[in-house]
Design an enzyme around this catalytic site. Sequence first.
Site, PDB file in Angstrom:
ATOM      1  N   CYS A 114     -20.417  11.287 -26.100  1.00 29.37           N
ATOM      2  CA  CYS A 114     -20.671  12.383 -26.221  1.00 29.37           C
ATOM      3  C   CYS A 114     -19.353  12.636 -27.406  1.00 29.37           C
ATOM      4  O   CYS A 114     -18.615  13.201 -27.017  1.00 29.37           O
ATOM      5  CB  CYS A 114     -20.591  13.787 -25.479  1.00 29.37           C
ATOM      6  SG  CYS A 114     -21.399  14.844 -26.421  1.00 29.37           S
ATOM      7  N   HIS A 117     -18.057  16.371 -26.400  1.00 31.55           N
ATOM      8  CA  HIS A 117     -16.656  17.191 -25.620  1.00 31.55           C
ATOM      9  C   HIS A 117     -16.082  15.849 -25.179  1.00 31.55           C
ATOM     10  O   HIS A 117     -14.920  15.817 -24.239  1.00 31.55           O
ATOM     11  CB  HIS A 117     -17.425  17.523 -24.398  1.00 31.55           C
ATOM     12  CG  HIS A 117     -18.304  18.992 -24.307  1.00 31.55           C
ATOM     13  ND1 HIS A 117     -19.986  18.931 -24.689  1.00 31.55           N
ATOM     14  CD2 HIS A 117     -18.202  20.312 -24.141  1.00 31.55           C
ATOM     15  CE1 HIS A 117     -19.898  20.057 -24.821  1.00 31.55           C
ATOM     16  NE2 HIS A 117     -18.711  20.598 -24.585  1.00 31.55           N
ATOM     17  N   GLN A 155     -27.183  11.226 -28.663  1.00 33.53           N
ATOM     18  CA  GLN A 155     -28.108  10.051 -27.593  1.00 33.53           C
ATOM     19  C   GLN A 155     -28.825  10.234 -28.832  1.00 33.53           C
ATOM     20  O   GLN A 155     -29.571   8.545 -28.367  1.00 33.53           O
ATOM     21  CB  GLN A 155     -28.786  10.171 -26.278  1.00 33.53           C
ATOM     22  CG  GLN A 155     -30.166   9.246 -26.097  1.00 33.53           C
ATOM     23  CD  GLN A 155     -30.163   9.587 -24.929  1.00 33.53           C
ATOM     24  OE1 GLN A 155     -29.230  10.168 -23.426  1.00 33.53           O
ATOM     25  NE2 GLN A 155     -31.210   9.626 -23.922  1.00 33.53           N
ATOM     26  N   HIS A 183     -25.618  12.710 -18.794  1.00 32.38           N
ATOM     27  CA  HIS A 183     -24.132  13.185 -19.755  1.00 32.38           C
ATOM     28  C   HIS A 183     -23.863  13.742 -18.706  1.00 32.38           C
ATOM     29  O   HIS A 183     -23.912  14.558 -18.399  1.00 32.38           O
ATOM     30  CB  HIS A 183     -24.605  14.194 -20.682  1.00 32.38           C
ATOM     31  CG  HIS A 183     -25.896  13.333 -22.328  1.00 32.38           C
ATOM     32  ND1 HIS A 183     -25.412  12.867 -23.167  1.00 32.38           N
ATOM     33  CD2 HIS A 183     -27.645  12.792 -21.439  1.00 32.38           C
ATOM     34  CE1 HIS A 183     -25.869  12.442 -23.513  1.00 32.38           C
ATOM     35  NE2 HIS A 183     -27.322  12.380 -23.144  1.00 32.38           N
TER      36      HIS A 183
END
Length: 226
Positions: A114, A117, A155, A183
Site C-alpha cells: 500500500c 502506509h 488496489q 489490506h
Amino acid sequence: MDALIKPIRPNKPADAKASELDPSEFMAAAVRADQPRPSRAEAEDAVKTLLAYIGENTFREGLLDTPRRVVEAYDELYQGYHQCPAEVLNRTFGETAGYDDFVLVRDIEFTSQCEHHMMPFYGKAHIAYTPVERVVGLSKLARLTDIFARRLQTQEHLTAQIAAAIDEVLKPRGVAILIEAEHTCMSVRGVAKHGASTFTSRFTGMFRDNPAEQQRFLSLVRGPNR
C-alpha cells in the site's frame, strides 16, 4: 540523493476522464537504468535511522544485519519498478482455431504494498480477455499482475493498470478484471479488522457494454466450488 522515478499517476487536466490512463506512463519500466539513485549504503543508513526512531539500539547483535536484509527485501518486493509490462505481453500466438470466446485465468495470487502506509495487501486477481485472432501465454497474465503488484500501489489503481495494459498491447474485444484482497494497513493497524476483504473490478469493451458477459465472467470466477 532522491531517486528519479517516473510518476505512475501524473496530474491530469481537470477535464480529463477519470477512467483514462495514459499507457506511456506505466507500460515501460518505471526506473531507467541511467537514473541516479541512492547507493545501497545510503539506503541501509536510512533503515538504521528508522530503527533508531522507534527506539531500538542499532548496534545490538540482532539488528546488525537488519539494514542489509531490509534493503535486499526491498529489491525483491519492489522489483516491478525495473520490469517492463509491455514486454511481458508482446509475444502472442495465432493458432487459436477460430476461438472467439473469452479466456479467463482465475486465482492469480499476488502481494503488493500500500502506497499510503507501505504495508502489504494480498489476495487474488481474476483476469479475462476476449482475443482478436491472437492470444498471449497464460503465465504472462500472472507475470503482468506481479509487475504492477511489486510497486507501491492502491488496489484500485492496480486493477486499472492491469486492464489498461492488456487493452493497449493485445487490443482485445474486451477485458474483465476482479481483484479481491486483504489490506494489513486495515487489519493489523488502525481499525484492526482482520479478515475484511476489498473487491475492485474493471470492465472494458464487450464486458463493459454487455452486462450478460459481466455476469458470465463473475459466475466463472466464483465457480461451483466457491
